[in-house]
Design an enzyme around this catalytic site. Structure first.
Site, PDB file in Angstrom:
ATOM      1  CG  ASP A  52     -12.873  -6.848  23.351  1.00 19.10           C
ATOM      2  OD1 ASP A  52     -12.877  -7.423  22.252  1.00 19.10           O
ATOM      3  OD2 ASP A  52     -11.960  -6.128  23.752  1.00 19.10           O
ATOM      4  CB  THR A 108      -9.646 -10.266  20.942  1.00 19.98           C
ATOM      5  OG1 THR A 108     -10.976  -9.933  21.251  1.00 19.98           O
ATOM      6  CG2 THR A 108      -8.971  -9.096  20.298  1.00 19.98           C
ATOM      7  CB  THR A 109     -13.237 -14.242  21.768  1.00 18.63           C
ATOM      8  OG1 THR A 109     -13.602 -12.974  22.266  1.00 18.63           O
ATOM      9  CG2 THR A 109     -13.627 -15.304  22.745  1.00 18.63           C
ATOM     10  CG  ASP A 117     -14.147  -5.098  19.076  1.00 16.43           C
ATOM     11  OD1 ASP A 117     -13.111  -4.488  19.413  1.00 16.43           O
ATOM     12  OD2 ASP A 117     -14.520  -6.157  19.595  1.00 16.43           O
TER      13      ASP A 117
END
Lengths: 534, 537
Positions: B69, B102-103, B403
C-alpha cells in the site's frame, strides 16, 4: 550545478535496499534461519543448546523444538523475522511442526532464488506456487484417513501420532511410555480438547521412566500447621479473597485516632471481622478451604481449630484447574452459603514425589483432568521433556478435534510432491517451472530427515519417489532400518491438521517474502542513557 | 552566497548563522526538488498493478511490516527531504479521501515533475508550466466523465461492487482468495447502508471494524454480523455461550466508590470502622441489584471488577466482560441498540442492548479467546475477522480490506466507473494531445507533456508485468485511436484481450479524478518553490 549533487531523501542512518540486493538479503536471512533449525528435523535430528544472555545470563536450555530455538535467537534480518513469527504462530495454533514449517519455507525460497536467477518474475513463481498448494492440499486431503467412528482404531491412531511426534524428541527412548501417558491424558478429556485440564508438574530427580500420570489432581502446596493432612470425602471451597487483613477499599479512608486505647479497640474490631469472615466461610460446611491469596496466621489458626484444611497461595492457574476438576466455583463473597457450589473429591492426602511433598486430590467427580508428573535427571532434561510432551498433547488434542490422519516419515511430503509434479506436467506456461520447484522443496523435507540420520538420502529419496509413482502411496522412510518402508505397517502417522497448517503457513510466508523487492529501514531509535532506577 | 553589503561596504547579515544553513535558489531549487520527488516515485513504481511487488519496512524499533500500500510505505519511510515529505502528505490525503490509488497518485506526480524538468530546460517559467498542468487536469477530469460508465448498484446487484473491490485487491497478497475477500468487503459495506439509506449513499466506517487474529489460514477470513471483542468473560466459570442476551453497557467500575474530589475520610472509632465496612458491602450489593433489576443478563464494562464483585456477578448468573476499550464500547452500543450508561442508578430496561447470541471462542493451543456478539438488534455494525499464517500477513490483510471497503463505498456514493489497466490514462493522454494543439499560448507545451506523464502509469504497469513497455503502450494507444474504444488497457494478467471492459477491471470515477487533481496540485506547489533555507543537519 547544485542540482547534480546527490539528493538524500531519507534520514541519515535510514537504509534502503533495492531489487536484487533486497531480494538477496531476504533470501539469505530466510535460508540461514532454515539451515539453523534444519539439523533438528526427524527422529535422528540433533538438539541445540541455548545459552541465554541478559538478566539470566548463562542459563542453559537444551531443546529440539523449532519454535523454542527460534524464539531464543535474536534476529535482525526482516525476512528471518517473518519466518520466526510464522513458527511462533504454528506453535500457538497447533503446537507441533514448528521446525518443518520453517524448513519448508526456507527451502521454497531457496528454489525461488534459483528461478529468479533464470529471470522468472516473482509473480509468476507465486502464481505457480498457489496452484501447487491447491494441488498438494487436495492430494493430502484425499489420502487422509478418518477412524473416528472406530474407537479402538482411533486410539491406535492417537498412539501412533504420539509416538511419531515424540520420536524426534528427547523422549524417544521412552516413547512408548510417554505416548501412552499423552494419549491417556487426552482421551480423559473426552473430546473437549481443553489442554488446561492437563497439568504438567516438573520435578527433577529420578529418571524419565519414572514419570507417571496421576488420575487425580496434584497441587504443589502444603496445608497449614495443625490442620488435618488427610481428608476423606472432601468438600472443597475454592476462593479468591484476601485473608490477610480485610482492608476497606473505599478510596481515601484512613484511620486517625487520638489514644492508644482506641487503637487496641480497632485492632480487636479488625480481628473480630476476620473471625466473622472465617465463620462465614465455615458456614459453607466445607472441610477444605483453598485460597488464591495469602492466609495470615490468625485465620489459619481459626481454620485449624475448626479442623478445616486451609491452603494458601494456590496460583491462578491452579485455582482455575481445581475448580474445573472438582466442579466447585471460585468464590469471593461468603454471604450466601446456599448458592455456592462446593467442589468434591473422595480423598485428599499428601504424597511424596522425590523429596517434595504434594497434595493429591483423588476421586474427583469430573474425570476429565489429570496430572502428569515428569521426572528426569537434570532441570534441562525435565524442561525439554515438558516441551516435548506439550507438543504431543497439542497434536493429540488437535487430532481429537479434526480426526483425520496422514502418514509420516516423509510419506505425505512425497505424496504431495508427486501430485504437484504430475500437475506441473499438465500445466502450460512458466508456472509449471515454479510448480516443479515447489515439488522439489517438498521433497527436501524427507531428504533432510535422511541426511540427519546419515543415510544415503539421494538413493533413499529416489526409491521413495519411485514407490509413490508406482502407486504405493503409503511408502515412507523407515528411519530405524534406513530403507523405504510401508508407513501403514510401521504405524508412523501424523495429524492431518498439523501437516496442512505446515503447508499453508510455509507457502504463505514464502510468498510474502518473495513478493518483496525493496527493504526500507528507518533510522534506529537512539538509545537514551539509562537514568538509573525507574 | 547571500552575503550583502550596505552603502559603506560593510557586510550585514540577512540570515543568521549562515554557515550552518543550506540554501538553494531559483531553478536549482526546483530541479533538486524534482530529483527528490522522482526518487520517491521510483521507490513506489514497482508496487503498481497486479504484478507489482511488496516492500519490507523496518521501523526504528526493528519491527517488520510487509506492504503493498503506497500510503503505508510512505508513512513508514523515514523521510527527511522536505519535498519528499510533501509527497508523503499527498499519498496520505489520497488515502483519507478515496482510500485507494495511493501508489498511482505518487507515481503520477513523479512523472509530471520529470516532464516539467525538460520544460524548465527549455526556459519556460515554472509558473506557466504549473498553469498548463492545471488546465490539462481540468480537461482530463471532464474527459473521464465522458468515458465513464454508470453501473447499477444495489444490494441485489452487487457484481459491479465486487468487481471494483477485486480490482483494488488485485495487487495485494490477499489476491489468493480474491473473490472471497472482495465479497466480504462488499457485504460489509452493504450491511452498513440499509436499503432505506441507499438514498443517502454514504457508509459510516465507524460501523465496520476490521479485527485480525494470527493463526489459521487466509481462507478463514469471515464477516461477522456483529461485534468482536478481544477479551474473555471476566470469571472463568461463566458459561461460554449466552443466548438472547440483554446487555448492560456500563462505564462505571464494579469497584468500591472512588470520589473524584480529594477527601480524607477518617476512621475515629470502632463504630465508624464497621459502618464503613458495611457501606462498602452494601455498595456492591446495590450495584449488582441495579443490574439485576434492569433485567440484563450480561454486563459489558469499560473498567475492571473487584474480585468480590466478580464473584457476585457469577452468583447472580450474570455474564460480564471487563476492560472493554472505548471504541469497542461504542460499537457494542450501536450494534446492540443499547445506551452507554455512566451510573448504576441510571440503568433501566430501555437502556439495555440486545443480541441473539454471545459466544466466547478460544483459539489455538494458548489461552487466547475472543467474544463474538452476533445477531444484534442493529445489523448495521459488522466486523471483518481476518486470519493468516503470521502477524505481517494479518496486518497487510487488514490494510487491503480497508482499501477494498473504501472503493466499494465510493462506488455506492457515485455509481460511475472508469476502466482500469491504464486504459483511462491512455484515453486521457490521447484526448489531451488533441486538445493541446488548440491552445495558442505557451501553456500548450505544459499540456502536451501532461499527456506524456499520464502514460507513466500504463508504462509502469506493463514494466512490472514484464512486457516491453513502450511497444505495448504504443500498440494499445494505436488500437484505442483506430477502434475509438477507450476501454483498452494493459493486459497485465495475460488474459488475451486488451479490453478492460471484458476483463472487468474497473475503478471508480471519483478515485481517478481525485488522483489526477491531487497529483497536479502538489506538482504545482513544488514548481512554485524557488528558495529553500534549511538548517544543515
Amino acid at each position: 550545478m547544485v542540482s547534480l549533487n546527490p539528493v538524500r531523501v531519507l534520514k541519515h542512518e535510514a537504509e534502503e535496499e533495492k531489487a536484487e540486493i533486497a531480494r538477496l538479503s531476504s533470501f539469505v536471512g530466510a535460508i540461514a534461519i532454515g539451515d539453523l533449525v534444519k539439523s533438528t528435523l526427524g527422529p535422528k535430528g540433533m538438539d541445540k543448546i541455548l545459552v541465554s544472555s541478559g538478566r539470566n545470563a548463562g542459563q542453559v536450555e537444551v531443546t529440539n523444538d523449532g519454535a523454542t530455538i527460534l524464539k531464543a535467537v535474536g534476529v535482525d534480518n526482516p525476512a528471518a523475522k517473518i519466518l520466526v513469527d510464522m513458527s511462533k504462530v504454528q506453535d500457538d495454533e497447533v503446537g507441533d511442526g514448528t521446525t518443518s514449517v520453517t524448513v519448508l519455507a526456507s527451502e521454497l525460497l531457496k528454489e525461488a532464488e534459483r528461478l529468479i536467477d533464470q529471470k522468472i518474475h516473482p509473480q509468476t513463481i507465486i502464481a505457480g506456487w498457489r496452484k501447487a498448494v491447491d494441488v498438494a492440499r487436495k492430494a493430502l486431503r484425499d489420502t487422509s484417513l478418518d477412524h473416528s467412528d472406530n474407537n479402538e482404531k482411533f486410539r491406535e491412531d492417537l498412539m501412533n501420532i504420539a509416538r511419531t511426534t515424540l520420536s524426534s524428541k528427547i523422549l524417544s527412548q521412552h516413547k512408548e511410555h510417554f505416548a501412552k501417558l499423552a494419549v491417556d491424558a487426552v482421551v480423559r478429556l473426552k473430546g473437549s480438547g481443553d489442554l488446561q485440564a492437563i497439568q504438567l508438574i516438573k520435578k527433577s530427580g529420578g529418571t524419565l521412566e519414572e514419570s507417571f500420570l496421576d488420575e487425580g489432581f496434584l497441587l504443589d502446596k502444603k496445608p497449614g500447621v495443625h490442620q488435618p493432612k488427610r481428608v476423606e470425602n472432601a468438600k472443597i471451597l475454592i476462593a479468591n479473597t484476601p485473608m490477610d487483613t480485610d482492608k476497606i477499599k473505599v478510596f481515601g479512608s484512613h484511620i486517625k485516632v487520638d489514644s492508644m486505647a482506641k487503637i487496641a479497640e480497632l485492632e480487636a474490631a479488625e480481628k473480630e471481622k476476620m473471625k466473622d469472615k472465617v465463620n462465614k466461610i465455615l458456614k459453607h460446611n466445607a472441610n477444605v478451604f483453598i485460597n488464591r491469596q495469602l492466609i495470615y496466621n490468625y485465620p489459619e489458626q481459626l481454620f485449624a481449630d475448626a479442623g478445616v484444611m486451609a491452603i494458601e497461595h494456590a496460583d491462578f492457574d491452579g485455582i482455575e484447574r481445581l475448580a474445573l476438576v472438582t466442579g466447585g466455583e471460585i468464590v469471593s463473597t461468603f454471604d450466601n452459603p446456599d448458592l455456592v457450589r462446593l467442589g468434591k473429591c473422595d480423598l485428599i492426602e499428601q504424597v511424596m514425589i522425590g523429596e517434595d511433598i504434594l497434595l493429591r486430590f483423588s476421586g474427583v467427580p469430573l474425570g476429565e483432568a489429570c496430572t502428569v508428573v515428569i521426572r528426569g535427571a537434570t532441570q534441562q532434561i525435565v524442561d525439554e521433556a515438558d516441551r516435548s510432551l506439550h507438543d504431543a498433547l497439542c497434536v493429540l488434542a488437535a487430532t481429537v478435534k479434526e480426526t483425520r490422519i496422514v502418514y509420516g516419515g516423509g510419506c505425505s511430503e512425497t505424496l504431495m510432491a508427486v501430485a504437484v509434479s504430475k500437475a506441473a506436467a499438465n500445466t502450460p506456461g512458466k508456472e509449471a517451472v515454479a510448480m516443479e520447484a515447489f515439488a522439489r522443496a517438498l521433497l527436501q523435507l524427507p531428504t533432510i530427515i535422511g541426511d540427519n540420520a546419515g543415510y544415503d538420502s539421494a538413493q533413499l529419496i529416489s526409491e521413495l519417489k519411485a514407490a509413490h509413482y508406482s502407486g504405493n502411496v503409503t511408502a515412507g522412510l523407515n528411519m530405524e532400518a534406513g530403507e523405504v518402508g510401508d508407513m501403514k505397517a510401521l504405524g508412523i502417522t501424523e495429524s492431518f491438521v498439523v501437516k496442512r497448517q505446515v503447508l499453508l503457513s510455509a507457502a504463505e510466508a514464502a510468498e510474502m517474502i518473495l513478493r518483496v523487492d525493496n527493504i526500507i529501514k528507518a533510522a534506529p531509535r537512539r538509545r537514551v542513557e539509562d537514568r538509573g532506577h525507574c | 552566497m547571500s552575503l550583502l553589503f550596505d552603502e559603506y561596504g560593510l557586510p550585514f547579515i540577512v540570515v543568521r548563522d549562515q554557515e550552518q544553513k543550506q540554501r538553494l535558489k531559483g531553478v536549482d531549487a526546483v530541479k533538486s526538488h524534482i530529483l527528490a520527488a522522482r526518487n520517491v516515485a521510483n521507490i513506489l513504481k514497482s508496487s503498481l498493478g497486479p504484478k507489482g511487488l511488496d516492500k519490507i519496512m523496518v521501523n526504528s524499533d526493528g519491527e517488520v511490516t510487509v506492504t503493498n500500500d503506497g500510503a503505508t510505505i510512505l508513512k513508514m519511510m523515514d523521510v527527511r527531504h522536505q519535498v519528499a515529505k510533501l509527497l508523503v502528505e499527498l499519498s496520505q490525503s489520497q488515502d483519507d479521501e478515496v482510500g485507494d490509488g495511493t501508489t498511482s497518485v505518487v507515481v503520477l506526480a513523479g512523472a509530471l515533475l520529470e516532464q516539467a524538468e525538460a520544460l524548465l530546460d527549455k526556459g519556460i517559467h515554472p509558473v506557466r508550466i504549473a498553469d498548463g498542468f492545471s488546465m490539462a487536469a481540468e480537461i482530463c477530469c471532464r474527459h473521464l466523465e465522458t468515458i465513464s460508465d454508470e453501473v447499477e448498484v444495489s444490494s441485489e446487484r452487487k457484481t459491479a461492487l465486487v468487481e471494483v473491490a477485486m480490482t483494488a485487491l488485485g495487487s495485494k497478497i490477499v489476491s489468493r482468495c480474491h473473490r472471497q475477500i472482495a465479497t466480504i468487503a462488499v457485504d460489509a459495506v452493504l450491511a452498513g447502508i440499509k436499503m432505506a439509506d441507499l438514498e443517502r449513499k454514504d457508509v459510516d466506517f465507524e460501523l465496520i471494524k476490521v479485527e485480525g487474529k494470527v493463526g489459521g489460514k487466509m481462507e478463514e477470513t469471515t464477516l461477522v454480523k456483529g461485534v468482536v471483542v478481544d477479551k474473555g468473560f471476566s470469571h472463568p466459570q461463566m458459561s461460554k455461550e449466552l443466548k438472547n442476551a440483554k446487555i448492560a453497557i456500563l462505564t462505571c467500575p464494579f469497584e468500591p466508590p472512588k470520589p473524584k474530589t480529594k477527601n480524607t475520610l477518617s476512621i475515629k472509632s470502632v463504630e465508624d470502622y464497621e459502618k464503613l465496612h458495611n457501606y462498602e458491602r452494601k455498595t456492591f450489593e446495590d450495584m449488582i441489584g441495579h443490574v439485576k433489576k434492569s433485567g440484563a443478563n450480561i454486563v459489558c464494562c469499560q473498567w475492571g471488577f473487584d474480585d468480590e464483585a466478580n464473584h457476585m456477578l457469577l452468583q447472580s448468573s450474570l455474564h460480564a466482560i471487563r476492560w472493554v476499550g472505548g471504541s469497542e464500547m461504542e460499537l457494542v452500543a450501536i450494534a446492540s441498540g443499547g445506551r452507554i450508561v455512566p451510573r448504576f442508578e441510571e440503568l433501566t430496561r430501555e437502556k439495555l442492548g440486545s443480541a441473539g447470541i454471545i459466544r466466547e471462542i478460544q483459539f489455538g493451543t494458548t489461552k487466547d479467546s475472543m467474544i463474538f456478539i452476533e445477531s444484534c438488534a442493529n445489523s448495521r455494525a459488522v466486523t471483518i475477522f481476518v486470519r493468516g499464517g503470521n502477524k505481517m500477513i494479518v496486518e497487510e490483510g487488514k490494510r487491503s480490506i480497508h482499501d477494498a471497503l473504501c472503493v466499494t463505498r465510493n462506488l455506492v456514493k457515485d455509481n460511475r466507473i472508469v476502466y482500469g489497466g491504464g486504459s483511462a490514462e491512455i484515453s486521457c493522454a490521447i484526448k489531451i494531445n488533441a486538445e493541446a494543439d488548440k491552445i495558442a499560448t505557451l501553456e500548450q507545451y505544459a499540456i502536451r507533456v501532461f499527456g506524456d506523464a499520464l502514460e507513466s502509469v500504463p508504462i509502469a504497469l506493463s514494466e512490472n508485468s514484464g512486457f516491453p513497455a513502450i511497444t505495448t503502450l504504443a500498440n494499445v494507444k494505436t488500437l484505442q485511436i483506430s477502434t475509438n474504444n477507450p476501454h483498452l488497457g494493459i493486459d497485465c494478467l495475460k488474459r488475451g484481450t486488451y479490453d478492460m471492459k471484458e476483463q472487468r477491471v474497473i475503478e471508480t470515477l471519483i478515485g481517478k479524478q481525485q488522483q489526477i487533481m491531487l497529483a497536479t496540485q502538489v506538482v504545482k506547489m513544488i514548481l512554485k518553490i524557488d528558495d529553500v533555507i534549511a538548517n544543515e543537519i
